[in-house]
Design a protein around this motif. Sequence first.
Motif, mmCIF file in Angstrom:
data_model
loop_
_atom_site.group_PDB
_atom_site.id
_atom_site.type_symbol
_atom_site.label_atom_id
_atom_site.label_comp_id
_atom_site.label_asym_id
_atom_site.label_seq_id
_atom_site.Cartn_x
_atom_site.Cartn_y
_atom_site.Cartn_z
ATOM 1 N N GLU A 138 60.326 -43.786 31.088
ATOM 2 C CA GLU A 138 60.626 -42.353 31.185
ATOM 3 C C GLU A 138 61.782 -42.033 30.226
ATOM 4 O O GLU A 138 62.876 -41.648 30.663
ATOM 5 N N ARG A 169 58.553 -49.565 33.388
ATOM 6 C CA ARG A 169 59.156 -48.802 34.488
ATOM 7 C C ARG A 169 60.305 -49.588 35.136
ATOM 8 O O ARG A 169 61.404 -49.086 35.323
ATOM 9 N N HIS A 176 64.338 -37.912 35.520
ATOM 10 C CA HIS A 176 63.147 -38.762 35.509
ATOM 11 C C HIS A 176 61.998 -38.069 34.795
ATOM 12 O O HIS A 176 62.086 -36.899 34.414
ATOM 13 N N GLU A 177 60.896 -38.829 34.662
ATOM 14 C CA GLU A 177 59.646 -38.280 34.162
ATOM 15 C C GLU A 177 58.510 -38.751 35.065
ATOM 16 O O GLU A 177 58.590 -39.827 35.664
ATOM 17 N N HIS A 196 64.099 -45.538 35.143
ATOM 18 C CA HIS A 196 62.761 -46.069 34.878
ATOM 19 C C HIS A 196 62.521 -46.100 33.368
ATOM 20 O O HIS A 196 62.598 -45.068 32.698
#
Length: 257
Positions: free
Chosen positions: A68, A108, A153-154, A65
């Motif tokens: 992130e 994203r 991820h974030e 994404h």
Amino acid sequence: MAWRLGDSARSHHLALWRQAFVAEARRLGLQLQTLGTVLGEPVWMLSRAAAEAAAPSRLVACGFHGEEPAGPWGLLKFLQGVDATTLDAVHLTLLPLVNCTGFAAGTRFNAEGDNPNRGFGGSSPSPSAEGRLLLQHAPTLAGASRDGVLSCHEDVLADSAYIYALERSPSPGPRAKHLLQANLRHFTQHPDGLVDDCAVCDGVIFNHHDGSFEDWLFGLGAAFAACVETPALQPFERRVAAQADMVAAFLVDMPDG
Ligand SMILES: [Zn+2]
């Protein structure tokens, strides 16, 4: 190189990230190959054999994404701080940046508006261009993640930390807890409740199957799968440090039971 990894103004600078990443890959003897070109950008896979054939095989994947960025930068920070002897303990494979167009744009999804972390099975939608490329390499990626896969991820809405873990046990084991603890060295734990309709309990969303990349590899036989989430409402530098610590924690050999 004269910029700090924690410089959020450069967090989406694809050329800078690539330049620094290649330098570390060379220093550590990681073999770089281009799995394929997606939307005009090469998708890299790096690998490095362990000193002993019987060592575990572990895969780290980042940058699904584009908004992130701490994942790809955190993996770079981990490489900058590690020595070759430490890496000798594992057959290591890296997918350091899957969604290159999203990373460069800070979006994203990829440049076609598709989610690169869906479409790997179950009821999830069709795979993205990146997903189709990864699916083509199923045997390689399944072998590379036999002893575990970590996806970095974030959570752009969160100010506290949690992880997803997939294990063949009724509750999170020591490996999941070890990963979470690495995240919690930098942030407070996400309160129990719902995240994206998933129950988070004691900082872990456990055995949630969502057609993601890590869920796919777990289904193909990976002994352990995790998706770690740093809180993107927190400062970038701390998120990069947390991601680096979680990669290190993931590669440590420990009992899975
Ligand atoms: Zn994500």
